[in-house]
Design a protein around this motif. Structure first.
Motif, PDB file in Angstrom:
ATOM      1  N   LEU A  93     -15.133  76.011   0.865  1.00  0.00           N
ATOM      2  CA  LEU A  93     -16.370  75.378   0.412  1.00  0.00           C
ATOM      3  C   LEU A  93     -16.802  76.117  -0.842  1.00  0.00           C
ATOM      4  O   LEU A  93     -17.096  77.309  -0.798  1.00  0.00           O
ATOM      5  CB  LEU A  93     -17.461  75.474   1.485  1.00  0.00           C
ATOM      6  N   GLU A 147     -19.219  72.578   5.275  1.00  0.00           N
ATOM      7  CA  GLU A 147     -20.577  73.075   5.043  1.00  0.00           C
ATOM      8  C   GLU A 147     -21.307  73.291   6.364  1.00  0.00           C
ATOM      9  O   GLU A 147     -22.015  74.289   6.541  1.00  0.00           O
ATOM     10  CB  GLU A 147     -21.358  72.115   4.159  1.00  0.00           C
ATOM     11  N   THR A 198     -15.900  68.201   3.106  1.00  0.00           N
ATOM     12  CA  THR A 198     -16.894  69.115   2.559  1.00  0.00           C
ATOM     13  C   THR A 198     -18.098  69.208   3.484  1.00  0.00           C
ATOM     14  O   THR A 198     -18.610  70.295   3.748  1.00  0.00           O
ATOM     15  CB  THR A 198     -17.324  68.672   1.145  1.00  0.00           C
TER      16      THR A 198
END
Length: 157
Positions: free
Chosen positions: A144, A11, A7
């Motif tokens: 995401l 990101e 993640t």
């Protein structure tokens, strides 16, 4: 690799890609059918994009019919990271429209002449990003999700 690391990596790619691009392609579908348009944008958050569209254009007419849109942010080269997303469009007015114009002008100064024409301010709320980075093995791309949106949480894979 853990979910947190993945993640975080996704990101970072999303943030970096948004930061280096000033324009994107916006796909809409209204009563006149599907349409794709190029537009300048400014990110006002990881999952929020601001833009302006011609008041009498096909894209804005389609958004009035159906606020669900898609975007792609890319140089056009598959060897560079690119982003895809589905979003909900909202036409904004008054102080919100002034803020859209302000952030757009701050990121994309060359938009200034366009702001003097009949345009409407639009905010896109992205449910999730698909980040594709082929040189780094992200094919298929990595998602995401905006976990603050219940719909995005329901569609997580």
């Amino acid at each position: 690799m853990t979910i947190v690391e993945t993640t975080s990596e996704v990101e970072a790619v999303v943030r970096d890609t948004l930061a280096v691009h000033q324009s994107f392609f916006l796909a809409t579908s209204g009563s006149a059918g599907p349409w794709v348009n190029g537009a300048y944008f400014a990110e006002t958050g990881l999952f929020t994009l601001s833009l302006v569209l011609e008041q009498r254009g096909r894209s804005l007419a389609a958004i009035r019919d159906n606020p669900v849109v898609s975007v792609i942010i890319s140089t056009g080269s598959p060897t560079e990271p690119f982003l895809q997303a589905q979003a909900t469009a909202r036409i904004v007015e008054d102080a919100e429209a002034d803020e859209v114009r302000r952030v757009l002008l701050a990121k994309v100064p060359q938009v200034e002449p366009f702001l003097g024409t009949p345009v409407a301010a639009v905010e896109l709320r992205v449910l999730s990003w698909r980040a594709t980075d082929i040189p780094n093995g992200w094919l298929p791309g990595r998602d995401l999700y905006d976990t603050s949106i219940p719909v995005a949480r329901e569609h997580r894979g």
